[in-house]
Design a protein around this motif. Structure first.
Motif, PDB file in Angstrom:
ATOM      1  N   GLY A  41       0.792  -1.232   0.000  1.00 50.02           N
ATOM      2  CA  GLY A  41       0.000   0.000   0.000  1.00 50.02           C
ATOM      3  C   GLY A  41       0.815   1.269   0.000  1.00 50.02           C
ATOM      4  O   GLY A  41       0.279   2.363  -0.220  1.00 50.02           O
TER       5      GLY A  41
ATOM      6  N   GLU B 232     -10.413   0.010   0.867  1.00 48.66           N
ATOM      7  CA  GLU B 232      -9.063  -0.112   0.305  1.00 48.66           C
ATOM      8  C   GLU B 232      -8.134   0.971   0.840  1.00 48.66           C
ATOM      9  O   GLU B 232      -6.968   0.715   1.165  1.00 48.66           O
TER      10      GLU B 232
ATOM     11  N   LYS C 226     -13.155   7.565  -3.889  1.00 46.84           N
ATOM     12  CA  LYS C 226     -12.301   6.487  -3.398  1.00 46.84           C
ATOM     13  C   LYS C 226     -11.860   6.690  -1.954  1.00 46.84           C
ATOM     14  O   LYS C 226     -11.529   5.722  -1.250  1.00 46.84           O
TER      15      LYS C 226
ATOM     16  N   LYS D  59      -3.083   7.475  -5.322  1.00 54.53           N
ATOM     17  CA  LYS D  59      -2.222   6.348  -5.708  1.00 54.53           C
ATOM     18  C   LYS D  59      -3.046   5.204  -6.275  1.00 54.53           C
ATOM     19  O   LYS D  59      -2.682   4.609  -7.300  1.00 54.53           O
ATOM     20  N   GLN D  60      -4.164   4.898  -5.620  1.00 54.55           N
ATOM     21  CA  GLN D  60      -4.969   3.762  -6.046  1.00 54.55           C
ATOM     22  C   GLN D  60      -5.749   4.044  -7.329  1.00 54.55           C
ATOM     23  O   GLN D  60      -5.972   3.138  -8.141  1.00 54.55           O
TER      24      GLN D  60
END
Length: 248
Positions: free
Chosen positions: A85, A200, A195, A151-152
Motif C-alpha cells: 500500500g 481499500e 475512493k 495512488k490507487q
C-alpha cells in the motif's frame, strides 16, 4: 584506610560487581549505617562521580534502546519495507531503504521533506518509502486519505506529484482545496473523492497505524534507515551519517 577511601573502594566495587555479588542484606544494621554514611560522605566530597555514573547509565540505556529498535525493525521488516500500500520512490534497486512515517499537517515533516529531497538528490542509491501516518488532526486524515486514493486511482507518478504538493501546502486541507489540487495535476477529483472513504484506502492507513503502534512510533516524522529507527527530525548531515553507518 580512611572512611572516604573505604567508601570509594566500596562504591567502586559495588558498581563493578554483579548485583548478587554485593549483598547489603548480609550487613548488620550498624554496618549498613556506617557504609551508608561513608558513601554519602564520599559523594559529597566527589560529586563528579555521580555525573560520571549518570552519563554511563545514559550511554548504556541509549545503546540498549538502539539495539531494541533494531530488533523491532528486523521483526517487522516485511511490513516496513515491502507493504504494497505504500509508495516507493528513489532508486528502486538502491542498496539501502529509507522509510518515512509522515503527516501532511506536521511542520517537522515539511522540514524533513527538504532534508529527504536533498539526500535523495545527492545519493542516487537510496530506495525511499512513504508511510501515510496521519495523527495530528482531521485535516491530516483527510489529506492522507486523498493521497492514498490518488495512488490507487491514478498510480504512483500521480501520487508522487500530489505528495510533493501536499508537503509544500500551507493552507487548510479541505475537500475543496484537495479537489483543486487533483484538477491541477490532471487527476479526476470526483474519482479520487469517491475512493477516499473506501475500505481499500482505510486498510492502508490502518496497517501503517498498527505497525507504528508495534514499533512504539507515536509522532512524525519517524524514519527507518536500513536497520536503524529514528523517532523525529534529523538535519541533512545527521541523515547522511546514519546512512553511512548503515552502509559501513
Amino acid at each position: 584506610m580512611t572512611r572516604l577511601s573505604l567508601a570509594a573502594f566500596a562504591l567502586t566495587t559495588a558498581l563493578a560487581l554483579p548485583a548478587a555479588a554485593f549483598d547489603l542484606s548480609a550487613m548488620s544494621p550498624a554496618e549498613k549505617e556506617a557504609f551508608g554514611g561513608a558513601v554519602r560522605d564520599y559523594l559529597m566530597e566527589n560529586p563528579e562521580v555521580l555525573v560520571e555514573a549518570i552519563n554511563k547509565l545514559e550511554e548504556r540505556q541509549q545503546a540498549q534502546a538502539a539495539q531494541d529498535d533494531r530488533v523491532l525493525v528486523q521483526t517487522n521488516a516485511q511490513d516496513i519495507f515491502e507493504f504494497a500500500g505504500d509508495w516507493v520512490g528513489g532508486n528502486l534497486e538502491g542498496d539501502i531503504t529509507m522509510v518515512e512515517f509522515i503527516d501532511y499537517k506536521c511542520s517537522y515533516c515539511k522540514k524533513a521533506y527538504e532534508v529527504v529531497d536533498e539526500v535523495l538528490k545527492s545519493d542516487r542509491n537510496i530506495r525511499f518509502v512513504v508511510k501515510e501516518f496521519p495523527i495530528l488532526s482531521d485535516q491530516s486524515v483527510l489529506a492522507a486519505r486523498f493521497a492514498v486514493a490518488v495512488k490507487q486511482v491514478a498510480g504512483d507518478a500521480a501520487y508522487e506529484a500530489v505528495h510533493n504538493e501536499l508537503m509544500a501546502f500551507r493552507g487548510d486541507m479541505t475537500l475543496e482545496s484537495l479537489s483543486r489540487l487533483a484538477s491541477e495535476q490532471k487527476i479526476d477529483p470526483d474519482l479520487v473523492i469517491a475512493k477516499m472513504n473506501t475500505e481499500e484506502v482505510t486498510a492502508v492507513l490502518r496497517a501503517n497505524a498498527q505497525l507504528a503502534e508495534r514499533m512504539g512510533i507515536a509522532g512524525t516524522p519517524a524514519f527507518v534507515v536500513g536497520g536503524q529507527l529514528l523517532r523525529g527530525y534529523a538535519p541533512t548531515e545527521a541523515m547522511h551519517q546514519i546512512i553511512a553507518q548503515e552502509r559501513g
